[in-house]
Motif scaffolding. Structure first.
Motif, PDB file in Angstrom:
ATOM      1  N   PHE A 263       0.838  -1.203   0.000  1.00 17.75           N
ATOM      2  CA  PHE A 263       0.000   0.000   0.000  1.00 17.75           C
ATOM      3  C   PHE A 263       0.871   1.250   0.000  1.00 17.75           C
ATOM      4  CE2 PHE A 263      -1.958   3.554   2.122  1.00 17.75           C
ATOM      5  CZ  PHE A 263      -3.185   3.648   1.489  1.00 17.75           C
ATOM      6  N   ALA A 264       1.859   1.265   0.884  1.00 22.64           N
ATOM      7  CA  ALA A 264       2.716   2.449   1.005  1.00 22.64           C
ATOM      8  C   ALA A 264       3.461   2.721  -0.301  1.00 22.64           C
ATOM      9  CB  ALA A 264       3.705   2.251   2.158  1.00 22.64           C
ATOM     10  N   LEU A 265       4.024   1.679  -0.907  1.00 18.52           N
ATOM     11  CA  LEU A 265       4.785   1.876  -2.138  1.00 18.52           C
ATOM     12  C   LEU A 265       3.886   2.247  -3.310  1.00 18.52           C
ATOM     13  CD1 LEU A 265       7.455  -0.973  -1.893  1.00 18.52           C
ATOM     14  CD2 LEU A 265       7.726   1.455  -1.406  1.00 18.52           C
ATOM     15  N   ASN A 266       2.683   1.651  -3.383  1.00 15.50           N
ATOM     16  CA  ASN A 266       1.742   2.013  -4.449  1.00 15.50           C
ATOM     17  C   ASN A 266       1.310   3.477  -4.336  1.00 15.50           C
ATOM     18  OD1 ASN A 266       1.827  -0.529  -5.564  1.00 15.50           O
ATOM     19  ND2 ASN A 266      -0.059  -1.244  -4.612  1.00 15.50           N
ATOM     20  N   LEU A 267       1.002   3.893  -3.117  1.00 15.85           N
ATOM     21  CA  LEU A 267       0.605   5.275  -2.899  1.00 15.85           C
ATOM     22  C   LEU A 267       1.776   6.218  -3.184  1.00 15.85           C
ATOM     23  CD1 LEU A 267      -1.972   6.717  -2.075  1.00 15.85           C
ATOM     24  CD2 LEU A 267      -1.223   6.627   0.303  1.00 15.85           C
TER      25      LEU A 267
ATOM     26  N   LEU B 153      -6.609  -4.784   6.865  1.00 12.48           N
ATOM     27  CA  LEU B 153      -6.011  -3.913   7.866  1.00 12.48           C
ATOM     28  C   LEU B 153      -4.847  -3.111   7.283  1.00 12.48           C
ATOM     29  CD1 LEU B 153      -5.983  -6.340  10.945  1.00 12.48           C
ATOM     30  CD2 LEU B 153      -7.584  -4.482  10.454  1.00 12.48           C
ATOM     31  N   GLY B 154      -4.135  -3.717   6.319  1.00  9.05           N
ATOM     32  CA  GLY B 154      -2.991  -3.027   5.723  1.00  9.05           C
ATOM     33  C   GLY B 154      -3.347  -1.699   5.090  1.00  9.05           C
ATOM     34  N   PRO B 155      -4.303  -1.671   4.128  1.00  5.98           N
ATOM     35  CA  PRO B 155      -4.676  -0.391   3.528  1.00  5.98           C
ATOM     36  C   PRO B 155      -5.283   0.593   4.520  1.00  5.98           C
ATOM     37  CG  PRO B 155      -5.362  -2.196   2.122  1.00  5.98           C
ATOM     38  CD  PRO B 155      -4.911  -2.807   3.410  1.00  5.98           C
ATOM     39  N   VAL B 156      -6.110   0.078   5.453  1.00  3.97           N
ATOM     40  CA  VAL B 156      -6.728   0.988   6.416  1.00  3.97           C
ATOM     41  C   VAL B 156      -5.656   1.629   7.294  1.00  3.97           C
ATOM     42  CG1 VAL B 156      -8.262   1.159   8.412  1.00  3.97           C
ATOM     43  CG2 VAL B 156      -8.948  -0.204   6.428  1.00  3.97           C
ATOM     44  N   LEU B 157      -4.764   0.784   7.859  1.00  3.44           N
ATOM     45  CA  LEU B 157      -3.686   1.326   8.686  1.00  3.44           C
ATOM     46  C   LEU B 157      -2.748   2.194   7.846  1.00  3.44           C
ATOM     47  CD1 LEU B 157      -2.768  -1.798  10.867  1.00  3.44           C
ATOM     48  CD2 LEU B 157      -3.967   0.265  11.602  1.00  3.44           C
ATOM     49  N   GLY B 158      -2.447   1.707   6.644  1.00  2.00           N
ATOM     50  CA  GLY B 158      -1.559   2.469   5.780  1.00  2.00           C
ATOM     51  C   GLY B 158      -2.146   3.804   5.397  1.00  2.00           C
ATOM     52  N   GLY B 159      -3.450   3.813   5.094  1.00  2.66           N
ATOM     53  CA  GLY B 159      -4.100   5.058   4.715  1.00  2.66           C
ATOM     54  C   GLY B 159      -4.079   6.086   5.824  1.00  2.66           C
ATOM     55  N   VAL B 160      -4.264   5.601   7.058  1.00  4.04           N
ATOM     56  CA  VAL B 160      -4.271   6.511   8.203  1.00  4.04           C
ATOM     57  C   VAL B 160      -2.855   6.981   8.536  1.00  4.04           C
ATOM     58  CG1 VAL B 160      -4.759   6.695  10.675  1.00  4.04           C
ATOM     59  CG2 VAL B 160      -6.380   5.524   9.160  1.00  4.04           C
ATOM     60  N   LEU B 161      -1.887   6.041   8.482  1.00  3.54           N
ATOM     61  CA  LEU B 161      -0.542   6.344   8.955  1.00  3.54           C
ATOM     62  C   LEU B 161       0.360   6.967   7.901  1.00  3.54           C
ATOM     63  CD1 LEU B 161       0.134   3.128  11.090  1.00  3.54           C
ATOM     64  CD2 LEU B 161      -0.555   5.387  11.897  1.00  3.54           C
ATOM     65  N   TYR B 162       0.065   6.730   6.618  1.00  2.00           N
ATOM     66  CA  TYR B 162       0.941   7.233   5.549  1.00  2.00           C
ATOM     67  C   TYR B 162       1.106   8.754   5.639  1.00  2.00           C
ATOM     68  CZ  TYR B 162       2.771   8.063   0.813  1.00  2.00           C
ATOM     69  OH  TYR B 162       3.530   8.450  -0.261  1.00  2.00           O
ATOM     70  N   GLY B 163      -0.010   9.444   5.858  1.00  2.00           N
ATOM     71  CA  GLY B 163       0.062  10.894   5.939  1.00  2.00           C
ATOM     72  C   GLY B 163       0.513  11.407   7.295  1.00  2.00           C
ATOM     73  N   ILE B 164       0.491  10.532   8.326  1.00  2.00           N
ATOM     74  CA  ILE B 164       0.854  10.972   9.682  1.00  2.00           C
ATOM     75  C   ILE B 164       2.319  10.693   9.994  1.00  2.00           C
ATOM     76  CG2 ILE B 164       0.390  10.650  12.150  1.00  2.00           C
ATOM     77  CD1 ILE B 164      -2.486   9.935  11.412  1.00  2.00           C
ATOM     78  N   VAL B 165       2.746   9.427   9.787  1.00  2.00           N
ATOM     79  CA  VAL B 165       4.099   9.050  10.188  1.00  2.00           C
ATOM     80  C   VAL B 165       5.039   8.897   8.997  1.00  2.00           C
ATOM     81  CG1 VAL B 165       3.270   7.926  12.281  1.00  2.00           C
ATOM     82  CG2 VAL B 165       3.523   6.583  10.186  1.00  2.00           C
TER      83      VAL B 165
ATOM     84  N   MET C  33      -9.462   7.724   2.810  1.00  2.00           N
ATOM     85  CA  MET C  33     -10.551   7.162   2.018  1.00  2.00           C
ATOM     86  C   MET C  33     -10.034   6.128   1.026  1.00  2.00           C
ATOM     87  SD  MET C  33     -13.254   8.275   3.269  1.00  2.00           S
ATOM     88  CE  MET C  33     -14.274   7.406   2.063  1.00  2.00           C
ATOM     89  N   TYR C  34      -8.842   6.354   0.510  1.00  2.00           N
ATOM     90  CA  TYR C  34      -8.231   5.353  -0.362  1.00  2.00           C
ATOM     91  C   TYR C  34      -8.037   4.044   0.408  1.00  2.00           C
ATOM     92  CZ  TYR C  34      -4.692   3.135  -3.362  1.00  2.00           C
ATOM     93  OH  TYR C  34      -3.983   2.251  -4.145  1.00  2.00           O
ATOM     94  N   GLY C  35      -7.490   4.155   1.611  1.00  2.00           N
ATOM     95  CA  GLY C  35      -7.281   2.967   2.436  1.00  2.00           C
ATOM     96  C   GLY C  35      -8.580   2.281   2.802  1.00  2.00           C
ATOM     97  N   ILE C  36      -9.606   3.059   3.127  1.00  2.00           N
ATOM     98  CA  ILE C  36     -10.910   2.468   3.472  1.00  2.00           C
ATOM     99  C   ILE C  36     -11.504   1.746   2.269  1.00  2.00           C
ATOM    100  CG2 ILE C  36     -13.303   3.044   4.045  1.00  2.00           C
ATOM    101  CD1 ILE C  36     -12.182   5.269   5.849  1.00  2.00           C
ATOM    102  N   GLY C  37     -11.420   2.377   1.084  1.00  2.00           N
ATOM    103  CA  GLY C  37     -11.961   1.748  -0.113  1.00  2.00           C
ATOM    104  C   GLY C  37     -11.275   0.434  -0.425  1.00  2.00           C
ATOM    105  N   MET C  38      -9.947   0.420  -0.403  1.00  2.00           N
ATOM    106  CA  MET C  38      -9.219  -0.816  -0.668  1.00  2.00           C
ATOM    107  C   MET C  38      -9.422  -1.825   0.453  1.00  2.00           C
ATOM    108  SD  MET C  38      -8.021  -0.218  -3.607  1.00  2.00           S
ATOM    109  CE  MET C  38      -7.058  -1.725  -3.777  1.00  2.00           C
TER     110      MET C  38
END
Length: 417
Positions: free
Chosen positions: A29-33, A155-167, A261-266
């Motif tokens: 998820f992180a690398l795709n984003l 869980l990966g996309p959801v966690l990634g979506g939330v954390l990608y922009g934060i950490v 929202m990207y993470g939630i959708g995936m």
């Protein structure tokens, strides 16, 4: 063998899979984003994903042959430790790069290497299931392995979506590295029956002969399996890329979804895989191979509303209408595809002798996956070409899947494995 599903060793496999695949899902998820944010282009995105899928064609049969020649538990441990080491190197490069983007080629190299490891890892896992659960629980066991993979993917996309922009990416890569390492440690405690087969040639020649044996079994002794592989390859060419390349592109670029929202959708799509895996035992209990075209036909019809969700009319109503409509019907298709996949894998495992099961599973994954890189590249170019009429490649996927369903009806009429 005890007539229950969650024996100690199978439970360790499941737990290890949850941790390992969660780390892999966060990393993907992180690398795709990262790639989408860096380029904003569907064609580059599709090409990179396609390139990273190519090793599956070459290394999955090798992994299958190795899975029948060596202790499968030890192989899982080695592959997870290897993935952890590769991700450490990626983390070091990201740190040295500072706040800038790594070159696209560098990301591509890491995706290819990780794909190589995964390609050899998966046949070992799939071939282990029949050894660890009784035949009566085999469909449920496969469903759980598929389901926990989907749970981690959720869980990966959801966690990634939330954390990608934060950490940031570095923290997510670190978490992925830790997950691979922890999974390897857990897998060291699995007790898996293994009788080392004899050989009278060098290991390289023996493995080549093993791959030939698996291919001969599929082509000559079980031609129905070969038909299933070809149908799976067709789906990987014409339908699967819609959800691997198309849906992420639509979410991030067409709909301009936030990271969350990207993470939630995936994540919802991964949740649908879990539901599909859970329902597999009940839904496919009376399903025959000659009937699988019905599932494909239903899936193809459900792609139509996905195309409708990205037409100018629906987009004109606003973000939420398009998002909800596309994700809902994409989830239904994903659930059907998961049920079909688990059903076919279970059928093959039941009829294939354990001593060649790894080879056969490796051939299935490789041949069925050989069309995936081409499909992902084609869909990447198609979505880029029709960026102002994104529904056109989605409609094309619908038409192709309808054709595949009718082909399956003809090819599998009265088929038995």
């Amino acid at each position: 063998m005890e007539n229950k599903l969650f024996r100690r060793d199978f439970s360790l496999v499941v737990a290890g899979q949850i941790i390992s695949i969660l780390g892999s899902a966060v990393l993907r998820f992180a690398l795709n984003l990262y790639i989408l944010d860096m380029t904003g282009r569907a064609d580059i995105f599709g090409i990179l994903i396609a390139i990273s899928a190519i090793p599956a064609i070459l290394f999955t049969p090798l992994g299958g042959a190795i899975a029948d020649r060596f202790n499968r538990r030890n192989l899982m441990v080695i592959f997870d430790f290897s993935a952890s080491a590769v991700v450490i190197v990626l983390l070091i490069l990201l740190i040295l790069q500072g706040g800038g983007y790594l070159p696209v080629v560098v990301i591509g190299v890491f995706l290819v290497v990780l794909s190589m490891i995964s390609s050899m890892y998966q046949p070992a896992v799939q071939a282990s299931v029949p050894v660890l659960v009784c035949e009566e629980k085999l469909a449920s066991g496969n469903g759980i392995v598929t389901g926990v993979g989907a749970l981690s993917g959720l869980l990966g996309p959801v966690l990634g979506g939330v954390l990608y922009g934060i950490v940031g990416l570095n923290a997510l890569v670190t978490a992925s590295c830790a997950a691979f390492f922890l999974s390897a440690v857990m897998e060291m405690f699995i007790r898996m029956p293994f009788a080392k087969p004899g050989r009278d040639k060098s290991m390289a020649l023996t493995i080549i002969d093993d791959m030939k044996l698996g291919l001969r079994y599929v082509v000559r002794e079980k031609p129905t399996i070969l038909k299933l592989i070809i149908l799976a390859a067709a789906l990987n060419l014409f339908m699967s890329p819609l959800f691997i390349v198309g849906v992420p592109y639509i979410l991030r670029i067409t709909l301009n979804s936030s990271e969350g929202m990207y993470g939630i959708g995936m994540g919802i799509l991964e949740l649908s895989s879990i539901i599909g895996a859970i329902l597999t035992g009940a839904v496919t209990k009376k399903l025959r191979l000659s009937d699988i075209y019905r599932l494909l036909l239903v899936a193809s019809v459900l792609i139509l509303p996905i195309a409708l969700s990205v037409t100018p009319v629906i987009l004109g109503f606003g973000y939420w209408q398009s998002f909800a409509m596309m994700i809902f019907f994409s989830a239904l298709v994903t659930a059907l595809a998961t049920m079909l996949s688990v059903f076919v894998i279970t059928v093959v495992q039941k009829v294939t002798p354990n001593e060649i099961l790894g080879k056969v599973m490796g051939i299935i994954m490789a041949v069925a996956g050989c069309a995936a890189p081409l499909g992902m590249a084609l869909y990447g170019f198609a979505f880029e070409q029709f960026s102002n009429a994104i529904y056109i490649p989605v409609l094309a996927a619908c038409v192709f899947t309808i054709g595949i369903s009718f082909t399956a009806k003809i090819c599998l009429k009265g088929a038995e494995v």
